[in-house]
Design a protein around this motif. Sequence first.
Motif, mmCIF file in Angstrom:
data_model
loop_
_atom_site.group_PDB
_atom_site.id
_atom_site.type_symbol
_atom_site.label_atom_id
_atom_site.label_comp_id
_atom_site.label_asym_id
_atom_site.label_seq_id
_atom_site.Cartn_x
_atom_site.Cartn_y
_atom_site.Cartn_z
ATOM 1 N N LYS A 165 60.704 23.131 2.098
ATOM 2 C CA LYS A 165 59.465 23.907 2.002
ATOM 3 C C LYS A 165 58.497 23.256 1.031
ATOM 4 O O LYS A 165 57.296 23.212 1.273
ATOM 5 N N HIS A 166 59.014 22.758 -0.076
ATOM 6 C CA HIS A 166 58.172 22.122 -1.082
ATOM 7 C C HIS A 166 57.525 20.860 -0.505
ATOM 8 O O HIS A 166 56.345 20.599 -0.743
ATOM 9 N N ALA A 167 58.286 20.097 0.259
ATOM 10 C CA ALA A 167 57.760 18.876 0.867
ATOM 11 C C ALA A 167 56.683 19.196 1.891
ATOM 12 O O ALA A 167 55.738 18.422 2.067
ATOM 13 N N ALA A 168 56.807 20.338 2.544
ATOM 14 C CA ALA A 168 55.833 20.748 3.548
ATOM 15 C C ALA A 168 54.699 21.574 2.928
ATOM 16 O O ALA A 168 53.870 22.122 3.645
ATOM 17 N N ALA A 169 54.690 21.670 1.614
ATOM 18 C CA ALA A 169 53.676 22.427 0.869
ATOM 19 C C ALA A 169 53.672 23.897 1.263
ATOM 20 O O ALA A 169 52.626 24.541 1.281
ATOM 21 N N ALA A 170 54.832 24.438 1.579
ATOM 22 C CA ALA A 170 54.932 25.846 1.963
ATOM 23 C C ALA A 170 55.611 26.689 0.886
ATOM 24 O O ALA A 170 55.703 27.897 1.028
ATOM 25 N N LEU A 171 56.069 26.040 -0.179
ATOM 26 C CA LEU A 171 56.745 26.763 -1.253
ATOM 27 C C LEU A 171 55.706 27.219 -2.270
ATOM 28 O O LEU A 171 54.983 26.407 -2.839
ATOM 29 N N GLU A 172 55.625 28.538 -2.476
ATOM 30 C CA GLU A 172 54.623 29.078 -3.378
ATOM 31 C C GLU A 172 54.991 28.878 -4.838
ATOM 32 O O GLU A 172 54.163 28.471 -5.643
ATOM 33 N N LYS A 173 56.239 29.186 -5.180
ATOM 34 C CA LYS A 173 56.667 29.082 -6.568
ATOM 35 C C LYS A 173 57.619 27.897 -6.715
ATOM 36 O O LYS A 173 58.804 28.001 -6.422
ATOM 37 N N THR A 174 57.076 26.791 -7.174
ATOM 38 C CA THR A 174 57.885 25.586 -7.293
ATOM 39 C C THR A 174 58.916 25.704 -8.413
ATOM 40 O O THR A 174 59.877 24.946 -8.443
ATOM 41 N N SER A 175 58.738 26.648 -9.295
ATOM 42 C CA SER A 175 59.700 26.838 -10.379
ATOM 43 C C SER A 175 61.034 27.349 -9.851
ATOM 44 O O SER A 175 62.048 27.269 -10.551
ATOM 45 N N GLU A 176 61.045 27.851 -8.627
ATOM 46 C CA GLU A 176 62.296 28.323 -8.022
ATOM 47 C C GLU A 176 63.294 27.181 -7.866
ATOM 48 O O GLU A 176 64.500 27.398 -7.986
ATOM 49 N N ILE A 177 62.800 25.981 -7.609
ATOM 50 C CA ILE A 177 63.689 24.827 -7.444
ATOM 51 C C ILE A 177 64.456 24.581 -8.737
ATOM 52 O O ILE A 177 65.670 24.357 -8.723
ATOM 53 N N LYS A 178 63.767 24.667 -9.855
ATOM 54 C CA LYS A 178 64.410 24.472 -11.158
ATOM 55 C C LYS A 178 65.468 25.545 -11.410
ATOM 56 O O LYS A 178 66.569 25.248 -11.870
ATOM 57 N N GLU A 179 65.144 26.787 -11.090
ATOM 58 C CA GLU A 179 66.092 27.885 -11.266
ATOM 59 C C GLU A 179 67.317 27.709 -10.374
ATOM 60 O O GLU A 179 68.441 27.978 -10.798
ATOM 61 N N MET A 180 67.111 27.247 -9.153
ATOM 62 C CA MET A 180 68.222 27.029 -8.230
ATOM 63 C C MET A 180 69.144 25.922 -8.738
ATOM 64 O O MET A 180 70.371 26.056 -8.679
ATOM 65 N N ARG A 181 68.550 24.843 -9.254
ATOM 66 C CA ARG A 181 69.357 23.745 -9.792
ATOM 67 C C ARG A 181 70.192 24.224 -10.976
ATOM 68 O O ARG A 181 71.362 23.858 -11.112
ATOM 69 N N ARG A 182 69.591 25.031 -11.820
ATOM 70 C CA ARG A 182 70.313 25.550 -12.977
ATOM 71 C C ARG A 182 71.453 26.472 -12.554
ATOM 72 O O ARG A 182 72.538 26.449 -13.139
ATOM 73 N N GLN A 183 71.197 27.298 -11.536
ATOM 74 C CA GLN A 183 72.247 28.200 -11.056
ATOM 75 C C GLN A 183 73.408 27.407 -10.453
ATOM 76 O O GLN A 183 74.574 27.741 -10.665
ATOM 77 N N ILE A 184 73.093 26.352 -9.717
ATOM 78 C CA ILE A 184 74.127 25.493 -9.147
ATOM 79 C C ILE A 184 74.939 24.854 -10.268
ATOM 80 O O ILE A 184 76.163 24.777 -10.202
ATOM 81 N N ALA A 185 74.269 24.442 -11.333
ATOM 82 C CA ALA A 185 74.973 23.846 -12.478
ATOM 83 C C ALA A 185 75.879 24.877 -13.153
ATOM 84 O O ALA A 185 77.002 24.553 -13.542
ATOM 85 N N ARG A 186 75.406 26.124 -13.274
ATOM 86 C CA ARG A 186 76.230 27.182 -13.869
ATOM 87 C C ARG A 186 77.495 27.407 -13.042
ATOM 88 O O ARG A 186 78.597 27.485 -13.572
ATOM 89 N N ILE A 187 77.306 27.505 -11.738
ATOM 90 C CA ILE A 187 78.445 27.746 -10.849
ATOM 91 C C ILE A 187 79.428 26.582 -10.921
ATOM 92 O O ILE A 187 80.638 26.784 -11.019
#
Length: 76
Positions: free
Chosen positions: A43-65
Motif C-alpha cells: 500500500k505504501h509503494a502504491a501511495a495508498a497508505l494513509e498513516k505511514t507510521s503504521e509500518i514502524k509499529e508493525m515492525r516493532r510488534q513483529i520484533a516483540r513477538i
Amino acid sequence: MATSKKNEKTTRPSAKQLREMSVEELSKKLSEESEELMRARFKHAAAALEKTSEIKEMRRQIARISTVLNEKKVKA
C-alpha cells in the motif's frame, strides 16, 4: 483520530500479554503480523497508505513477538 489509536493498541497485545501466549499462538501471530506488514508495504509503494507510521509499529510488534518466541524456545 484518537479513537483509531486506541483501537489499534487494543488489537496489538503488549509484551506482557505476549508472554502469556503459547508458542503455537505466538507463531501464528507472527505470521499474521508479517503478512499485515507486507500488505502495508505494498500500500505504501502504491501511495495508498494513509498513516505511514503504521509500518514502524508493525515492525516493532513483529520484533516483540520474535523476542518472546525466542525467550520461550531458549527456556524449553
